[in-house]
Every structure is written in C-alpha cells, then in structure tokens.
Design a protein around this motif. Structure first.
Motif, mmCIF file in Angstrom:
data_model
loop_
_atom_site.group_PDB
_atom_site.id
_atom_site.type_symbol
_atom_site.label_atom_id
_atom_site.label_comp_id
_atom_site.label_asym_id
_atom_site.label_seq_id
_atom_site.Cartn_x
_atom_site.Cartn_y
_atom_site.Cartn_z
ATOM 1 N N LEU A 264 0.957 -1.153 -0.034
ATOM 2 C CA LEU A 264 0.063 0.094 0.038
ATOM 3 C C LEU A 264 0.919 1.234 -0.056
ATOM 4 O O LEU A 264 2.018 1.138 0.242
ATOM 5 C CB LEU A 264 -0.927 0.014 1.236
ATOM 6 C CG LEU A 264 -2.003 -1.125 1.352
ATOM 7 C CD1 LEU A 264 -2.674 -0.793 2.584
ATOM 8 C CD2 LEU A 264 -3.033 -0.893 0.066
ATOM 9 N N GLY A 265 0.239 2.338 -0.155
ATOM 10 C CA GLY A 265 1.028 3.641 0.074
ATOM 11 C C GLY A 265 1.530 4.097 -1.430
ATOM 12 O O GLY A 265 1.477 3.708 -2.283
ATOM 13 N N TYR A 266 2.362 5.033 -1.129
ATOM 14 C CA TYR A 266 2.859 5.761 -2.241
ATOM 15 C C TYR A 266 3.614 4.863 -3.314
ATOM 16 O O TYR A 266 4.599 4.237 -2.831
ATOM 17 C CB TYR A 266 4.006 6.753 -1.532
ATOM 18 C CG TYR A 266 4.832 7.691 -2.516
ATOM 19 C CD1 TYR A 266 4.045 8.191 -3.544
ATOM 20 C CD2 TYR A 266 6.001 8.040 -2.331
ATOM 21 C CE1 TYR A 266 4.662 9.091 -4.458
ATOM 22 C CE2 TYR A 266 6.678 9.047 -3.318
ATOM 23 C CZ TYR A 266 6.242 9.330 -4.344
ATOM 24 O OH TYR A 266 6.866 10.449 -5.066
ATOM 25 N N GLN A 267 3.304 5.042 -4.609
ATOM 26 C CA GLN A 267 3.618 4.325 -5.589
ATOM 27 C C GLN A 267 3.669 2.617 -5.241
ATOM 28 O O GLN A 267 4.477 1.824 -5.724
ATOM 29 C CB GLN A 267 5.220 4.673 -5.925
ATOM 30 C CG GLN A 267 5.334 6.010 -6.288
ATOM 31 C CD GLN A 267 5.132 6.272 -7.734
ATOM 32 O OE1 GLN A 267 4.383 5.413 -8.363
ATOM 33 N NE2 GLN A 267 4.980 7.530 -8.042
ATOM 34 N N GLY A 268 2.513 2.327 -4.421
ATOM 35 C CA GLY A 268 2.514 0.946 -3.916
ATOM 36 C C GLY A 268 1.428 0.275 -5.367
ATOM 37 O O GLY A 268 1.106 0.781 -6.328
ATOM 38 N N SER A 269 0.985 -0.948 -4.863
ATOM 39 C CA SER A 269 0.227 -1.777 -5.767
ATOM 40 C C SER A 269 -1.299 -1.416 -5.795
ATOM 41 O O SER A 269 -2.008 -1.235 -4.864
ATOM 42 C CB SER A 269 0.453 -3.199 -5.362
ATOM 43 O OG SER A 269 -0.606 -4.072 -5.583
ATOM 44 N N LYS A 270 -1.840 -1.041 -6.888
ATOM 45 C CA LYS A 270 -3.323 -0.785 -7.362
ATOM 46 C C LYS A 270 -3.939 -2.228 -6.924
ATOM 47 O O LYS A 270 -5.170 -2.351 -6.021
ATOM 48 C CB LYS A 270 -3.522 -0.634 -8.745
ATOM 49 C CG LYS A 270 -3.041 0.856 -9.159
ATOM 50 C CD LYS A 270 -3.763 1.293 -10.596
ATOM 51 C CE LYS A 270 -3.167 2.834 -10.846
ATOM 52 N NZ LYS A 270 -3.870 3.169 -12.356
ATOM 53 N N ALA A 271 -3.446 -3.427 -6.942
ATOM 54 C CA ALA A 271 -4.210 -4.417 -6.739
ATOM 55 C C ALA A 271 -4.443 -4.567 -5.301
ATOM 56 O O ALA A 271 -5.458 -4.724 -4.814
ATOM 57 C CB ALA A 271 -3.338 -5.766 -7.231
ATOM 58 N N ALA A 272 -3.539 -4.089 -4.413
ATOM 59 C CA ALA A 272 -3.353 -3.964 -2.873
ATOM 60 C C ALA A 272 -4.741 -3.067 -2.565
ATOM 61 O O ALA A 272 -5.517 -3.196 -1.526
ATOM 62 C CB ALA A 272 -2.085 -3.719 -2.287
ATOM 63 N N HIS A 298 -2.392 6.907 -6.840
ATOM 64 C CA HIS A 298 -3.097 6.610 -8.059
ATOM 65 C C HIS A 298 -4.524 7.157 -8.525
ATOM 66 O O HIS A 298 -5.604 6.175 -8.725
ATOM 67 C CB HIS A 298 -2.883 5.020 -8.401
ATOM 68 C CG HIS A 298 -1.775 4.455 -8.216
ATOM 69 N ND1 HIS A 298 -0.683 4.671 -8.828
ATOM 70 C CD2 HIS A 298 -1.513 3.447 -7.392
ATOM 71 C CE1 HIS A 298 0.665 4.108 -8.343
ATOM 72 N NE2 HIS A 298 0.083 3.132 -7.535
ATOM 73 N N ASP A 299 -4.922 8.281 -7.726
ATOM 74 C CA ASP A 299 -6.415 8.605 -7.543
ATOM 75 C C ASP A 299 -7.383 7.706 -7.050
ATOM 76 O O ASP A 299 -8.366 7.527 -7.058
ATOM 77 C CB ASP A 299 -6.916 9.217 -8.893
ATOM 78 C CG ASP A 299 -6.163 10.161 -9.514
ATOM 79 O OD1 ASP A 299 -5.931 11.061 -8.701
ATOM 80 O OD2 ASP A 299 -5.799 10.358 -10.635
ATOM 81 N N SER A 422 11.322 6.286 -4.771
ATOM 82 C CA SER A 422 9.860 5.816 -4.505
ATOM 83 C C SER A 422 9.244 5.177 -5.349
ATOM 84 O O SER A 422 8.472 4.248 -5.127
ATOM 85 C CB SER A 422 9.402 7.261 -3.913
ATOM 86 O OG SER A 422 10.073 8.093 -3.167
ATOM 87 N N VAL A 423 9.540 5.564 -6.975
ATOM 88 C CA VAL A 423 8.740 4.708 -7.973
ATOM 89 C C VAL A 423 9.031 3.023 -7.892
ATOM 90 O O VAL A 423 8.320 2.166 -8.164
ATOM 91 C CB VAL A 423 8.907 5.246 -9.350
ATOM 92 C CG1 VAL A 423 8.408 4.327 -10.303
ATOM 93 C CG2 VAL A 423 8.336 6.682 -9.246
#
Ligand SMILES: Cc1ncc(C[n+]2csc(CCOP(=O)(O)OP(=O)(O)O)c2C)c(N)n1
Ligand SMILES: [Mg+2]
Length: 598
Positions: A264-272, A298-299, A422-423
């Motif tokens: 989760l979090g900054y530049q994390g996984s959209k799936a999560a 990611h909005d 971060s990315v």
C-alpha cells in the motif's frame, strides 16, 4: 600455542576488579556484539584499545552519520543490536540524523556517546555540548553513566532496553569514567518474551474474523521484526485472505505467495489498494498504520472507512493512534497470529463460503496491475513528456523493471527517499523477510547507501544493493571509502537524473516550474569517482545493459568488489509524495505577485 586467542572469548564471571573500560567492553561481549561502527576518538580510546582482544571489529567509517545508519542496517538485517560510537561533541552530534532514522525504523541501535570529562562539564571546554537533551526525543532510553562503578550495569541496560523497546538507546559516558579501578560483575543480557496479547481481545478478534466476509491482512514491519512471516502465512491461508504489505515493508509477506497483493501507500500496488478497499475486516498485523502509509494514491482513496479494524502492535501506544480501530491487541505479531490461528482453526468461517470468488478477484486485480505496470514504461504528465522527448537517456521505470528482473535471489535492497527510489516501490518484491531497508518514516536523503553497508556486515553471504538518487548520492558516497577500506562489498545503483527530482516535482506541480536549487548541474561522473576511490564504477545508458550490470556487480560482491552502477536516466518524474501537504501559492505583497498562482 597462541594463548591470546585462547583466552579472549571466555566470559568474565563473578564480581571482580576491573577498569570501567574493561567493564564496558566485557558487557558488549556478553551482549554478543561483534561489530561496532564509528570514527576513532580520544574520548573512548582506552576502551577501543580492548576491542581486538575482545573479538570486536571496529568498522572505521567516513562520517558518523554513515556509521549510525550502518548500525541501523545491521540491526534491521540481523534482529540484533547495531552499535555505533564517536568522539564527544561533534562526533556525537553527527549521530543525530541516523538516530532519528533508527527511531522511526524501530531499530535496536545502541548509540554510545562519550561525553566531555565530568570535572570540566559546564565550563565550556573542548568538544562540549549537552548530549542528553539532543537525543531525548529520538531514543527509547538514555543511560547516563553517573558513576564509573555503574559502567557494566548501565551499558547492559542500554542494550536490554534497545531490544525490549525496539528502538535506539543512548549510552552517555563522561570520558574520564573509562579510567580507574572498579569492582563489578558483568550483567548478562535480559531475555524477555513477548506475548500474543490479551485473551479477551484475541477472542473478540477471532469472533469478528469468523464472521467476516472479506477479510484482508495488512502485514507491517512488526511481522518482520517478530520473525512472524510463516505465522502470517498460516493465518492468511486459513482465511484465504489477500495480504497487503504496509508502506515500505514489501518483505513482510512473500511476493511469491498467491495471496500476496503488494504494498500500500506511495507508488504502491493498485491491486492491494483495490482489495483492501473491499475489506469488511482488516487485520493490521504488526503495523502502527502510520499516517503516510495509507494516503490516497493513483487517484484511489482506498482505505476502507467502514471496515472493522483489528490492530496488532507490540507497542500499546500505537494502538488506535492513527486509525480508529475496533479491536486493539497489544502483542507480538508472530505470537498473535499463532493465537488467532489456534482460535480460528476448526471454527466455521463465513468467508470460506465465498473463497472462490475472492480468489478470482485477487487473481484478476493482480493480473490487471501487472499488465498496467508492464505497459507503464514512462511517465505521461506533460512535463515528463517534454523532458524525455529528445533525451537519449533511459526511462526510470524501465530501468527499475530491468533491475527487478535481474535481482539476485536473497538480495537485500535499501532504498533512498527520492522520486525514482519511491517509484521502485512498485517493482520491489521479496520472498523473505529482512530484505527491504527503505528510509522509512524519517525519510532522510542519504539513508540507503550506509544502511546497506550495515546489512552486508550482518549478512555477508547475501547480495546487498542500494538504490540511491544522485542528490542523495552526493550526500553519502563518501562511505565508498568504508567499503573499500573495510572490505565490505556492496552494489550502489545511482539514478543520475541531474536533479533533486522529488522536490523538483513540487516546483513543476505547484510553482510553475520556477526552479530554485533543484538542478544538480556540473556533477562529476559518479562512476569515475567510484573508480578513483578504489571501487568499480560503470556508467549505464543502454537498457539492455541494466540487468547484466546488476547481475555482474552482485556476483562480484563475492570477490570482495564494491560497485557503483550509474544509471543515466531522463528527468521525467513520477507522482509526488506530499501532494496532500502543498498548496498553490498565494501572495499578498506586490513585490511577489508574479509568483502567485493564476
Ligand atoms: C536530508 C534530507 N534533505 C532534504 C530532503 C528533502 N528531499 C526529499 S526527496 C529530495 C530529492 C532527492 O533527490 P535525488 O536523491 O536526486 O533523487 P530523485 O528524486 O532525483 O530521484 C529532497 C531534497 C530530505 N528528505 N532529506
Ligand atoms: Mg536525482
């Protein structure tokens, strides 16, 4: 026969006459200390003189801040104490940043701070500053040796408290207290077992979980620190629950497991994010749910506002601190997971009825995110497109993907705090704990390189790789000297984008590209600098060279080689971290009107 080596590791037993230096060093021995990071200083020279015969390696660093980060990395990689020491005054103040970083990484670092002599304290002599107030808010405990006869007792307490409270402690020693004769006993280390948490809260949690339709587990750094990954897997499998990693703890659950869905979090996984958004019950296992770890990304404003939260943390002060929780369990992540499994096994679990549906959702969200990452080869905002249009350099995301593909088994990776680092959160996946060493909540530039050096000392058999932006590299590359001098072979991947990119992104988004202090012009060739310092250095500007270069550098570690891989990348920039904390500029004075947002 060498009697020196024969006798040096025998423990000192019983009360006896010794010098305070001997008491200090023997307590280190009793605590299992093998390595100490620092810069030599007269303040503790009498104790340092004993290190070789005590079997303690003194690792001489380039800057005390680096030594403090090394102790942090050492502690995070091993689960044992990291130790650093410096000269009173300026050597000790150089530890401030690294101690604050260790505090927020929950690392059991013992910061040994020799102080000005007790007979001149307060007279404004040489290298004097009040050393206790400076560290008072960034340590879990401060031991001040107020009498030389207490050297062993207070040294042992600083070590015990660091592990007990999972954070740095300070051992402050007036420099004249190393000398003299004392009668004392060497205190053995305390070993205190943590429990699973209160019976009632565990029972309530099990009841809530048995009724849950869509439970999701969020594994934090506490799972790593408790060595509780297997127990987290057991709990997840019992519930067939998707598991997300908390922000920058990508090693808290194996990425190879089918229930893993990413960070989760900054530049994390959209799936999560999409999975946790659907949770009716979240098990926050070994996480303080830090405020930045669940910010929208990611909005996606994904935190499930109506879900029941079961939070498990060994530190009671973290329970319910940031998020409202339904059940707080003050316990060790590993023990609590075991206790929950014991309560749930054989019980009727509501979520098993929709197990197949949830598994399908998990698989399809993971698949969609992978597919998106695969095609997300570069940033698409106007500024990024503009700066990369005519650039002959590589796209950072493609470099990160290639590095991920070439990542050696069992690698330990540290990451700094810049935009590209971060990315990398999207591309760093691990099979085992104690593998990811990000500059977590303190977020200081210059963290990653010295930290990875410490991890390598703790785990010399594992490949050790630091991801560092070029700005942060300028702050920390001096520690190449430590690697070369002390034969600590690590690999540094330096992303050369010629800018303090993460901050430049704010100039682009909020300050109409009025760049102040963000361009890193006239940088040296960092690979040439590495070579000049006695390390290997390569400049990489072709994508097809990235993976092979990482593999070669990682395997050269076993031949004792420290390598810098300077990646030439475009100036494009990923989403900013703190969009939440910035505002478009308002100006009232006419002099500054030109900078007001239009
Ligand atoms: C010690 C410290 N100073 C300043 C900052 C503010 N800061 C955060 S990210 C960043 C830019 C990092 O630049 P670089 O290391 O080159 O990585 P990039 O963003 O270009 O990928 C800065 C200056 C910080 N976090 N820590
Ligand atoms: Mg940069």
């Amino acid at each position: 026969m060498n009697t020196m080596t024969e006798t040096r590791n025998l423990p000192v037993v019983g009360k006896q006459k010794m010098t305070p230096s001997e008491a200090f060093v023997e307590t280190l021995v009793a605590q299992g200390v093998k390595d100490v990071f620092g810069i030599v200083g007269s303040a503790y020279m009498d104790a340092l003189d004993l290190f070789p015969l005590a079997g303690i390696r003194f690792i001489s660093v380039a800057h005390e801040q680096g030594g403090g980060h090394m102790a942090d990395g050492y502690a995070r990689a091993s689960g044992r104490h990291g130790v650093c020491i410096a000269q009173n005054g300026p050597g000790v103040t150089n530890f401030v940043t690294s101690t604050a970083a260790a505090y927020w990484a929950h690392s059991p670092v013992v910061v040994v701070t020799p102080e000005t002599g007790s007979m001149t304290l307060g007279l404004g002599g040489f290298q004097e500053t009040e050393q206790l107030p400076i560290f008072s808010r960034i340590t879990k405990y401060q031991a001040h040796v107020n009498n030389k006869a207490r050297m062993a007792e207070l040294t042992a307490r600083a070590f015990d408290r660091a592990l007990l409270q999972m954070g740095p402690t300070q051992l402050n020693i007036p420099r004249d207290f190393f000398y003299g004769d004392i009668e004392c006993e060497i205190t053995p280390p305390l070993s205190i077992e943590r429990g699973a948490g209160g019976e009632q809260s565990l029972n309530d949690a099990a009841e809530l979980l048995a009724a849950a339709q869509f439970p999701v587990i969020l594994c934090g750094g506490g799972v790593v620190m408790a060595d509780g990954v297997s127990e987290a897997i057991e709990l997840a499998e019992l519930l067939a629950a998707p598991v997300a990693n908390s922000y920058l703890h990508n090693d808290s659950f194996p990425a190879s497991h089918p229930l893993w869905c990413g960070p989760l979090g900054y530049q994390g996984s959209k799936a999560a994010m999409k999975l946790i958004a659907r949770a009716d019950v979240v098990i926050a296992l070994g996480t303080r749910l830090g405020p930045f770890g669940t910010l929208p990304q990611h909005d996606l404003d994904y935190w499930p506002k109506h879900a029941k939260i079961i939070q498990i943390d060994a530190d009671p002060k973290m329970l319910g601190l940031v998020k409202r929780i339904s059940i707080g369990i003050c316990g060790d992540a590993k023990a609590a997971a075991t206790a929950l499994v014991a309560r749930l096994r054989g019980k009727k679990l509501a979520c098993i009825a929709n197990k197949a549906d949830r598994a399908a959702t998990l698989a399809s969200e993971k698949c969609a995110w992978e597919a998106e990452l695969e095609t997300w080869t570069h940033e698409k905002d106007p500024w990024s497109l503009e700066v990369s249009k005519d650039s002959k350099h590589m796209h950072p995301r493609q470099v990160l993907r290639e590095l991920e593909r070439a990542m050696p088994e069992q690698a330990m990776v540290s990451t700094d705090i810049g935009n590209i680092c971060s990315v990398s959160n999207s591309y760093l996946r691990f099979k085992s704990p104690r593998s990811m060493f990000a500059a977590v909540s303190f977020g200081n530039c210059g963290y990653a390189f010295p930290t990875i050096i410490g991890t390598k000392v703790a785990s010399p058999g594992r490949p050790a790789i630091a991801y560092v932006g070029d700005g942060a590299w300028g702050m920390s590359f001096g520690e190449i000297q430590t690697c070369v001098r002390e034969n600590i072979p690590v690999t540094a991947v330096v992303f050369n984008n010629g800018q303090w990119g993460a901050e430049k992104k704010n100039h682009v988004d909020f300050y109409a590209k009025r760049f102040v202090g963000v361009n890193l012009d006239k940088q040296p060739s960092w690979s040439a600098v590495a070579r000049a310092m006695g390390a290997e250095g390569f400049t990489i500007d072709k994508l097809s060279d990235v993976g092979p270069a990482l593999s070669a550098a990682a395997s050269a570690q076993s031949q004792g080689k420290m390598t810098v891989l300077e990646m030439m990348v475009t100036r494009e920039l990923g989403d900013p971290f703190r969009r939440d904390a910035l505002a478009l500029p308002t100006r009232h004075l006419s002099k500054y009107k030109a900078t007001a947002a239009r």
